[in-house]
Design a protein around this motif. Sequence first.
Motif, PDB file in Angstrom:
ATOM      1  N   GLU A  80      13.589  -1.532  17.172  1.00 51.90           N
ATOM      2  CA  GLU A  80      12.473  -1.571  18.121  1.00 51.90           C
ATOM      3  C   GLU A  80      12.934  -1.405  19.561  1.00 51.90           C
ATOM      4  O   GLU A  80      12.213  -0.889  20.401  1.00 51.90           O
ATOM      5  N   ASP A  81      14.134  -1.848  19.857  1.00 48.18           N
ATOM      6  CA  ASP A  81      14.675  -1.738  21.209  1.00 48.18           C
ATOM      7  C   ASP A  81      16.131  -1.300  21.123  1.00 48.18           C
ATOM      8  O   ASP A  81      16.842  -1.617  20.178  1.00 48.18           O
ATOM      9  N   GLY A  82      16.547  -0.583  22.137  1.00 48.71           N
ATOM     10  CA  GLY A  82      17.959  -0.274  22.260  1.00 48.71           C
ATOM     11  C   GLY A  82      18.439   0.822  21.333  1.00 48.71           C
ATOM     12  O   GLY A  82      18.094   1.992  21.487  1.00 48.71           O
ATOM     13  N   PHE A  83      19.186   0.441  20.315  1.00 49.05           N
ATOM     14  CA  PHE A  83      19.983   1.372  19.528  1.00 49.05           C
ATOM     15  C   PHE A  83      19.153   2.397  18.756  1.00 49.05           C
ATOM     16  O   PHE A  83      18.185   2.063  18.087  1.00 49.05           O
ATOM     17  N   LEU A  84      19.586   3.667  18.862  1.00 53.40           N
ATOM     18  CA  LEU A  84      19.129   4.742  18.000  1.00 53.40           C
ATOM     19  C   LEU A  84      20.367   5.563  17.636  1.00 53.40           C
ATOM     20  O   LEU A  84      21.145   5.924  18.520  1.00 53.40           O
ATOM     21  N   PRO A  85      20.575   5.877  16.355  1.00 52.99           N
ATOM     22  CA  PRO A  85      21.770   6.648  15.977  1.00 52.99           C
ATOM     23  C   PRO A  85      21.737   8.054  16.558  1.00 52.99           C
ATOM     24  O   PRO A  85      20.704   8.725  16.528  1.00 52.99           O
ATOM     25  N   ASP A  86      22.879   8.493  17.076  1.00 53.28           N
ATOM     26  CA  ASP A  86      22.949   9.794  17.743  1.00 53.28           C
ATOM     27  C   ASP A  86      22.531  10.948  16.841  1.00 53.28           C
ATOM     28  O   ASP A  86      21.873  11.891  17.291  1.00 53.28           O
ATOM     29  N   PHE A  87      22.910  10.899  15.554  1.00 51.25           N
ATOM     30  CA  PHE A  87      22.634  12.044  14.686  1.00 51.25           C
ATOM     31  C   PHE A  87      21.143  12.251  14.461  1.00 51.25           C
ATOM     32  O   PHE A  87      20.714  13.339  14.062  1.00 51.25           O
ATOM     33  N   LEU A  88      20.306  11.246  14.771  1.00 48.16           N
ATOM     34  CA  LEU A  88      18.863  11.369  14.598  1.00 48.16           C
ATOM     35  C   LEU A  88      18.174  11.998  15.801  1.00 48.16           C
ATOM     36  O   LEU A  88      16.960  12.196  15.766  1.00 48.16           O
ATOM     37  N   LEU A  89      18.902  12.288  16.856  1.00 48.38           N
ATOM     38  CA  LEU A  89      18.267  12.763  18.094  1.00 48.38           C
ATOM     39  C   LEU A  89      18.375  14.273  18.282  1.00 48.38           C
ATOM     40  O   LEU A  89      17.417  14.925  18.660  1.00 48.38           O
ATOM     41  N   GLN A  90      19.562  14.867  18.076  1.00 47.50           N
ATOM     42  CA  GLN A  90      19.746  16.320  18.154  1.00 47.50           C
ATOM     43  C   GLN A  90      19.103  16.921  19.403  1.00 47.50           C
ATOM     44  O   GLN A  90      18.196  17.758  19.330  1.00 47.50           O
ATOM     45  N   PRO A  91      19.544  16.526  20.603  1.00 47.87           N
ATOM     46  CA  PRO A  91      18.865  16.959  21.831  1.00 47.87           C
ATOM     47  C   PRO A  91      18.925  18.454  22.106  1.00 47.87           C
ATOM     48  O   PRO A  91      18.083  18.972  22.848  1.00 47.87           O
ATOM     49  N   ALA A  92      19.880  19.151  21.504  1.00 44.38           N
ATOM     50  CA  ALA A  92      20.015  20.585  21.776  1.00 44.38           C
ATOM     51  C   ALA A  92      19.143  21.441  20.862  1.00 44.38           C
ATOM     52  O   ALA A  92      19.095  22.662  21.012  1.00 44.38           O
ATOM     53  N   ILE A  93      18.422  20.806  19.916  1.00 44.24           N
ATOM     54  CA  ILE A  93      17.631  21.566  18.935  1.00 44.24           C
ATOM     55  C   ILE A  93      16.180  21.096  18.997  1.00 44.24           C
ATOM     56  O   ILE A  93      15.830  20.082  18.393  1.00 44.24           O
ATOM     57  N   PRO A  94      15.313  21.793  19.716  1.00 41.06           N
ATOM     58  CA  PRO A  94      13.929  21.327  19.877  1.00 41.06           C
ATOM     59  C   PRO A  94      13.074  21.459  18.626  1.00 41.06           C
ATOM     60  O   PRO A  94      12.115  20.715  18.450  1.00 41.06           O
ATOM     61  N   ASP A  95      13.391  22.401  17.731  1.00 41.90           N
ATOM     62  CA  ASP A  95      12.580  22.626  16.543  1.00 41.90           C
ATOM     63  C   ASP A  95      12.858  21.558  15.481  1.00 41.90           C
ATOM     64  O   ASP A  95      14.019  21.240  15.186  1.00 41.90           O
ATOM     65  N   PHE A  96      11.805  21.005  14.879  1.00 38.18           N
ATOM     66  CA  PHE A  96      11.957  19.898  13.935  1.00 38.18           C
ATOM     67  C   PHE A  96      12.740  20.298  12.692  1.00 38.18           C
ATOM     68  O   PHE A  96      13.686  19.605  12.293  1.00 38.18           O
ATOM     69  N   ALA A  97      12.375  21.402  12.066  1.00 36.91           N
ATOM     70  CA  ALA A  97      13.049  21.808  10.831  1.00 36.91           C
ATOM     71  C   ALA A  97      14.526  22.098  11.071  1.00 36.91           C
ATOM     72  O   ALA A  97      15.389  21.696  10.271  1.00 36.91           O
ATOM     73  N   GLN A  98      14.838  22.779  12.157  1.00 42.72           N
ATOM     74  CA  GLN A  98      16.237  23.085  12.456  1.00 42.72           C
ATOM     75  C   GLN A  98      17.022  21.824  12.779  1.00 42.72           C
ATOM     76  O   GLN A  98      18.190  21.690  12.405  1.00 42.72           O
ATOM     77  N   ALA A  99      16.367  20.870  13.480  1.00 49.17           N
ATOM     78  CA  ALA A  99      17.037  19.614  13.791  1.00 49.17           C
ATOM     79  C   ALA A  99      17.333  18.823  12.515  1.00 49.17           C
ATOM     80  O   ALA A  99      18.399  18.215  12.380  1.00 49.17           O
ATOM     81  N   LEU A 100      16.400  18.831  11.566  1.00 57.70           N
ATOM     82  CA  LEU A 100      16.649  18.142  10.293  1.00 57.70           C
ATOM     83  C   LEU A 100      17.796  18.795   9.532  1.00 57.70           C
ATOM     84  O   LEU A 100      18.572  18.113   8.860  1.00 57.70           O
ATOM     85  N   ASP A 101      17.911  20.124   9.617  1.00 53.77           N
ATOM     86  CA  ASP A 101      19.047  20.803   8.991  1.00 53.77           C
ATOM     87  C   ASP A 101      20.358  20.299   9.582  1.00 53.77           C
ATOM     88  O   ASP A 101      21.347  20.104   8.871  1.00 53.77           O
ATOM     89  N   ALA A 102      20.356  20.093  10.906  1.00 54.82           N
ATOM     90  CA  ALA A 102      21.563  19.571  11.561  1.00 54.82           C
ATOM     91  C   ALA A 102      21.857  18.145  11.107  1.00 54.82           C
ATOM     92  O   ALA A 102      23.022  17.768  10.909  1.00 54.82           O
ATOM     93  N   VAL A 103      20.812  17.330  10.928  1.00 53.38           N
ATOM     94  CA  VAL A 103      21.002  15.974  10.415  1.00 53.38           C
ATOM     95  C   VAL A 103      21.632  16.025   9.029  1.00 53.38           C
ATOM     96  O   VAL A 103      22.564  15.281   8.716  1.00 53.38           O
ATOM     97  N   ALA A 104      21.123  16.940   8.184  1.00 52.38           N
ATOM     98  CA  ALA A 104      21.612  17.048   6.814  1.00 52.38           C
ATOM     99  C   ALA A 104      23.080  17.454   6.755  1.00 52.38           C
ATOM    100  O   ALA A 104      23.789  17.108   5.804  1.00 52.38           O
ATOM    101  N   SER A 105      23.544  18.187   7.768  1.00 53.97           N
ATOM    102  CA  SER A 105      24.932  18.660   7.766  1.00 53.97           C
ATOM    103  C   SER A 105      25.886  17.726   8.513  1.00 53.97           C
ATOM    104  O   SER A 105      27.056  18.052   8.679  1.00 53.97           O
ATOM    105  N   THR A 106      25.397  16.573   8.965  1.00 53.21           N
ATOM    106  CA  THR A 106      26.254  15.618   9.677  1.00 53.21           C
ATOM    107  C   THR A 106      27.319  15.073   8.722  1.00 53.21           C
ATOM    108  O   THR A 106      26.982  14.575   7.647  1.00 53.21           O
ATOM    109  N   PRO A 107      28.599  15.166   9.074  1.00 50.60           N
ATOM    110  CA  PRO A 107      29.658  14.642   8.207  1.00 50.60           C
ATOM    111  C   PRO A 107      29.491  13.143   7.957  1.00 50.60           C
ATOM    112  O   PRO A 107      28.996  12.416   8.829  1.00 50.60           O
ATOM    113  N   VAL A 108      29.916  12.694   6.796  1.00 50.48           N
ATOM    114  CA  VAL A 108      29.748  11.296   6.419  1.00 50.48           C
ATOM    115  C   VAL A 108      30.457  10.367   7.398  1.00 50.48           C
ATOM    116  O   VAL A 108      29.926   9.315   7.768  1.00 50.48           O
ATOM    117  N   ASP A 109      31.661  10.754   7.840  1.00 50.20           N
ATOM    118  CA  ASP A 109      32.381   9.860   8.749  1.00 50.20           C
ATOM    119  C   ASP A 109      31.641   9.712  10.076  1.00 50.20           C
ATOM    120  O   ASP A 109      31.665   8.653  10.707  1.00 50.20           O
TER     121      ASP A 109
END
Length: 359
Positions: A80-109
């Motif tokens: 609710e406040d403060g923390f949001l994981p970086d991989f969920l933001l994708q600031p360089a990709i404005p399109d929703f579908a493309q941003a989700l593709d980037a989330v899906a390709s985020t390495p596990v580490d």
Amino acid sequence: MIRLHFTAADLRQIPLAPSANALSETVLSLRLSLRLDRAREGHRHGYGFERPRPAARQWFRSLRGGTSARAGVLTQLVAEDGFLPDFLLQPAIPDFAQALDAVASTPVDRLALDLGIPEATGWNSGLPRPGRWARELAEGSATAPHALLTDARRYYHASVEPLWPQIRSDTLTDRALRAEMLLRGGVDALLTTLGTTWRWQPPTLHLPSPSTYDIPLCGRGLHLIPSWFATGPMVMYRPGAATVLVYPLHDSSTSTGAGTGTGAGRGTGTGAGRGTGGRTEDRPEALAALLGRTRAQVLTLLRTPATTTALAERAAISLPAASQHTYVLRNTGLISTTRTGVSVLHALTPLGHSLLDGT
């Protein structure tokens, strides 16, 4: 307090995103929903929670079903406040579908590092109370990413996408307002007016925060992204790239005249502005017959927001005539008008876009 420290090189690199970021807006809308859920239950707001725009409260009241049911596992990643994981933001990709593709390709580490599971010293932060599914995601579960993508898509399509024409319109108006500030007073005026509780004391921008951070921009600049759902600043530090600052849009509830807010243009649906077929600008006589030739021209020119003076110059008409035409268009809900100091800024509403686009 967060303090962003600029150098001369940083002040030359302050790009403004052309639109809101769909994935970030999805995440921020979920966080706002969780906060308003708690407010509705009688809980106090946490530190730094600024009142959301009236239109956002109206959006929240229009939602059906509880937040957890609509968002699924996504609620485990959004505090609710403060923390949001970086991989969920994708600031360089404005399109929703493309941003989700980037989330899906985020390495596990990287997922584990962003979530703070296990806790990583020196990183941004981590989930305050990670649930079982979040731990599985951080540990590389084969099924956990699928659940995230499925629930994120369902939440976006149900809760955010129907509002996107309004978000797009409000973002365009805000962008024009920021450009106006930059033209009038340069970078100082832009940074001074970004937020009512923010302080620009050159060369440092002070942002309200429950924690204290000093962030040097290191000559890489500051990337500004407007947000319809944000109630305060959100900073994303990226080593080797420009720091990102998400800021709340100028509150359209201060606009004057009819046709403002989320109710303007209701019934246009999520398809408002799609495609180019049948646009009335390709059939100028039809629009002129409806509104009159000059007023139709004024409406068309407001595809790019403008002050009354700028609009008069574009349309080659007098200032009183421009004021009269915008008065009529505003009262019919086709444009909105926002005061910017001594001037006003006119922009199309979703209904105005729909009329021009023939949808």
